[in-house]
Design an enzyme around this catalytic site. Structure first.
Site, short mmCIF file in Angstrom:
data_model
loop_
_atom_site.label_atom_id
_atom_site.label_comp_id
_atom_site.label_asym_id
_atom_site.label_seq_id
_atom_site.Cartn_x
_atom_site.Cartn_y
_atom_site.Cartn_z
N GLU A 22 -5.51 -13.85 8.35
CA GLU A 22 -4.54 -13.42 7.33
C GLU A 22 -3.17 -13.15 7.62
OE1 GLU A 22 -3.58 -9.21 4.94
OE2 GLU A 22 -5.35 -9.06 6.19
N ARG A 75 0.74 -1.22 -0.10
CA ARG A 75 0.01 0.10 -0.01
C ARG A 75 0.82 1.03 -0.10
NH1 ARG A 75 -3.50 -1.27 4.30
NH2 ARG A 75 -4.87 -2.25 2.97
N ASP A 90 0.51 -7.70 8.86
CA ASP A 90 -0.91 -8.31 8.78
C ASP A 90 -1.79 -8.06 10.08
OD1 ASP A 90 -0.57 -9.72 6.10
OD2 ASP A 90 0.25 -11.20 7.37
N ASN A 126 -1.00 -0.69 13.21
CA ASN A 126 -0.51 -1.80 12.31
C ASN A 126 0.65 -2.43 13.02
OD1 ASN A 126 -1.89 -1.27 9.50
ND2 ASN A 126 -0.74 0.99 9.87
#
Length: 175
Positions: free
Chosen positions: A123, A23, A105, A87
């Site tokens: 994930e 990202r 993740d 995060n």
């Protein structure tokens, strides 16, 4: 490589463990590049996903990247208070004119009352197996999550009262 200066706009890039771009946050304003942390602010910026999708953030945010920490925080200013999206990821680095880190993740969503939810555990497990995370990385991820949860419980660092609002005032001076 020279660090950016306060008021300068930079990109933030996250990658996956295998080196694939995950990202890109198009433009965040540097507020501090100190010895212990980097702090940036943004508002309604363009975010590009690795699959080509693009979207804009919905509100002003203050992002904190602590030196050596295996997490970063995004404090989002909403009408009902500050919400956080955290995060779990490698410590940041300044490389090729972008603030970069590896996204591992796991995420923690924190509400204004400091309750929280741990997200994307499935994930994490899938990527851990697919990308064969070494034990040393899994140890750092767990340690980073524990440190983050401790800061939330103690309301320290980016979770201190008025921390996000104070940095947002500084952000407004540059915009």
């Amino acid at each position: 490589m020279i660090n950016p200066h306060p008021g300068q706009d930079i990109k933030i890039k996250s990658y996956k463990h295998n080196g694939a771009l995950h990202r890109v946050w198009d433009s965040s304003t540097v507020l501090q590049t100190g010895a212990t942390s980097w702090i940036v602010g943004n508002d309604r910026i363009l975010v590009k996903e690795s699959d080509g999708n693009e979207w804009r953030t919905r509100e002003p945010a203050i992002c904190t990247f602590g030196k050596g920490q295996w997490f970063n925080t995004i404090g989002m200013l909403r009408e009902d208070g500050v919400h956080y999206y955290c995060n779990i990821g490698s410590p940041y680095r300044w490389h090729n004119d972008a603030l970069q880190y590896i996204d591992y993740d796991l995420d923690v969503k924190v509400f204004p009352d400091m309750t929280y939810t741990i997200l994307d555990q499935d994930e994490y497990e899938e990527h851990r197996r697919l990308m064969n995370y070494p034990d040393t990385i899994m140890y750092e991820i767990k340690r980073g999550l524990d440190e983050l949860l401790s800061l939330i419980h103690q309301r320290k660092g980016p979770f201190e009262a008025d921390y996000i609002e104070r940095w947002y005032e500084r952000y407004l001076q540059y915009t």
